[in-house]
Motif scaffolding. Sequence first.
Motif, mmCIF file in Angstrom:
data_model
loop_
_atom_site.group_PDB
_atom_site.id
_atom_site.type_symbol
_atom_site.label_atom_id
_atom_site.label_comp_id
_atom_site.label_asym_id
_atom_site.label_seq_id
_atom_site.Cartn_x
_atom_site.Cartn_y
_atom_site.Cartn_z
ATOM 1 N N VAL A 143 0.831 -1.204 0.000
ATOM 2 C CA VAL A 143 0.000 0.000 0.000
ATOM 3 C C VAL A 143 0.866 1.254 0.000
ATOM 4 O O VAL A 143 0.617 2.204 -0.758
ATOM 5 N N ASN A 144 1.900 1.272 0.844
ATOM 6 C CA ASN A 144 2.736 2.464 0.927
ATOM 7 C C ASN A 144 3.575 2.682 -0.324
ATOM 8 O O ASN A 144 3.804 3.830 -0.725
ATOM 9 N N LEU A 145 4.009 1.608 -0.955
ATOM 10 C CA LEU A 145 4.684 1.748 -2.244
ATOM 11 C C LEU A 145 3.735 2.313 -3.299
ATOM 12 O O LEU A 145 4.096 3.230 -4.057
ATOM 13 N N ARG A 146 2.519 1.789 -3.341
ATOM 14 C CA ARG A 146 1.575 2.212 -4.366
ATOM 15 C C ARG A 146 1.062 3.622 -4.121
ATOM 16 O O ARG A 146 0.813 4.377 -5.066
ATOM 17 N N LEU B 261 9.829 6.482 -10.335
ATOM 18 C CA LEU B 261 8.501 5.874 -10.243
ATOM 19 C C LEU B 261 8.459 4.513 -10.925
ATOM 20 O O LEU B 261 7.749 3.614 -10.475
ATOM 21 N N LYS B 262 9.205 4.359 -11.985
ATOM 22 C CA LYS B 262 9.271 3.048 -12.651
ATOM 23 C C LYS B 262 9.854 2.004 -11.707
ATOM 24 O O LYS B 262 9.410 0.853 -11.685
ATOM 25 N N ARG C 270 8.860 -2.647 -7.876
ATOM 26 C CA ARG C 270 8.893 -3.212 -6.528
ATOM 27 C C ARG C 270 7.496 -3.569 -6.044
ATOM 28 O O ARG C 270 7.298 -4.587 -5.374
ATOM 29 N N ALA C 271 6.507 -2.759 -6.363
ATOM 30 C CA ALA C 271 5.131 -3.070 -5.976
ATOM 31 C C ALA C 271 4.620 -4.290 -6.726
ATOM 32 O O ALA C 271 3.941 -5.156 -6.154
ATOM 33 N N GLN C 272 4.950 -4.389 -8.011
ATOM 34 C CA GLN C 272 4.493 -5.532 -8.813
ATOM 35 C C GLN C 272 5.074 -6.847 -8.300
ATOM 36 O O GLN C 272 4.451 -7.902 -8.441
ATOM 37 N N ALA C 273 6.256 -6.782 -7.700
ATOM 38 C CA ALA C 273 6.896 -7.999 -7.181
ATOM 39 C C ALA C 273 6.119 -8.607 -6.025
ATOM 40 O O ALA C 273 6.339 -9.763 -5.656
ATOM 41 N N THR C 274 5.189 -7.840 -5.451
ATOM 42 C CA THR C 274 4.405 -8.334 -4.310
ATOM 43 C C THR C 274 3.036 -8.870 -4.720
ATOM 44 O O THR C 274 2.311 -9.413 -3.886
ATOM 45 N N SER C 275 2.655 -8.705 -5.988
ATOM 46 C CA SER C 275 1.266 -8.950 -6.400
ATOM 47 C C SER C 275 0.806 -10.381 -6.148
ATOM 48 O O SER C 275 -0.226 -10.613 -5.509
ATOM 49 N N MET D 286 11.202 -15.746 -3.027
ATOM 50 C CA MET D 286 11.648 -14.935 -4.160
ATOM 51 C C MET D 286 11.678 -13.444 -3.790
ATOM 52 O O MET D 286 12.632 -12.724 -4.104
ATOM 53 N N LEU D 287 10.636 -12.987 -3.087
ATOM 54 C CA LEU D 287 10.574 -11.589 -2.665
ATOM 55 C C LEU D 287 11.701 -11.275 -1.688
ATOM 56 O O LEU D 287 12.334 -10.208 -1.782
ATOM 57 N N CYS D 288 11.974 -12.174 -0.762
ATOM 58 C CA CYS D 288 13.058 -11.965 0.204
ATOM 59 C C CYS D 288 14.402 -11.839 -0.508
ATOM 60 O O CYS D 288 15.240 -11.008 -0.135
ATOM 61 N N ARG D 289 14.612 -12.656 -1.529
ATOM 62 C CA ARG D 289 15.866 -12.554 -2.304
ATOM 63 C C ARG D 289 15.968 -11.192 -2.978
ATOM 64 O O ARG D 289 17.043 -10.573 -2.999
#
Length: 460
Positions: free
Chosen positions: A220-223, A245-246, A251-256, A297-300
Amino acid sequence: MPELYLMRHAKAKQARGDMTDHQRPLSRRGERQAAAMAQALRGWNALSGEILVSSAQRTRETLEGVEAQLSETLTERAAFHDTLYTFDKQPLLEWLRERPAEVERVLIIGHNPALETLARWLCRDAPESLPTGGMLHISLPDVPWQLLEKHSAEQVSRLVPAEASHALFKKQTPKAPDLDEASLSQRILGLLNHYYRRVRALEPGVIAGLDPEFLHQYRVNLRRSRAIGESLQATTKVPGLKKALKRLKRRAQATSDLRDLDVFLESLRQTPPPLAEHVRNDLVDWLNAQAEERHAMLCRQLAEPDYAEDMRRWEDVLASKKLSKALRKLKSARVEAVLADRIARHDCDLGALTLESDDAAFHELRKTVKRIRYLAELDPVRNKAFLAGLKRRQTLLGDLQDMCTRQAWVQAFIDAAGEASERRQACADWLAALEAEKQALREEIIALEPLARAEESLEH
């Protein structure tokens, strides 16, 4: 290799009256800390070996708080000893050296500074501090316990309650700045800096992966940061902002996927699907495996130098004179003009929707509503009624997106079985029910009033 777990007792009350230090019980916060660490102790296999506990009331209650969260009997097989009620590392070290060779894991629930100094004696890189309720996992050399030597351990992992529970994290983090009386430029910069600090503070909880709310708030905070940044792009020019912003978007997409899985698993816990128990258990196990894979994967990614560089560059943009200069020139009228343009585009897209429109069209509308909301929140007092009116619209679109995601994961679960027909047959009726719910949501969304008309009605 032998494994050692050192846990400091949770937060205790101060001694009063005739109460001794040994008799101090846990405070309410301490009870919440102990409960928060239960799943971590189980996940780290800290409860599968010897459990050694100081005889103090606060250490005993820490173990009892953990036990209350798990379907395991811990206090009956734990050993409570006066020797472990110590603030010196030496008694703990001597106790460890007496462990039988066949013991592979030892958990000690005790006190500082004994635990901290023991950890630093064993491992050169051990953390300097261990807060109440915190835990260290130390991998020891493959030697008998009695042969433990200084700095012989190779690895230490650390976890504290505020990284295991978002509720505890919230109580410790700085509150959002009071920006009600701030100018537009001060408000935007204040929010962006607050969101940045929140993102960085949430990272340890995201990595721990014990409370899905960390990931949700991180996302949420990234977006929100990106949405405000994109709003600035639409209203004024800020050198370097577009590239930054890109990076935030990536980084936000990596959490989807991981966030979608968390939401789906929570919905299954609240409302079990209409499946045979063994198929339902297979589905949950499969979804958990997918979530674990994506979490790893996100942690890496969070540990990569590229991530640190992306965050540093975003921080540089926020601190830049170019951004401050651009914000000083920004006028409320320009923000309102961009907001009106986005509302007009939303209404056009809404009017073009039909029951035959693909899911992507509804998803794009959802993203548009979020951008409108974030832009309107730059002036929350003026847009209070308008923002309240957006809530149902955003909820409907969010529910539809969740429904689409569930369908996709159920289909992937079916496909993962290959030619096995049981999953396909068992899930067919459920998928049909999900489709019917989705169509009902589509009808509600299509029937929504245009936002411009809703805004006008609120103004009058």
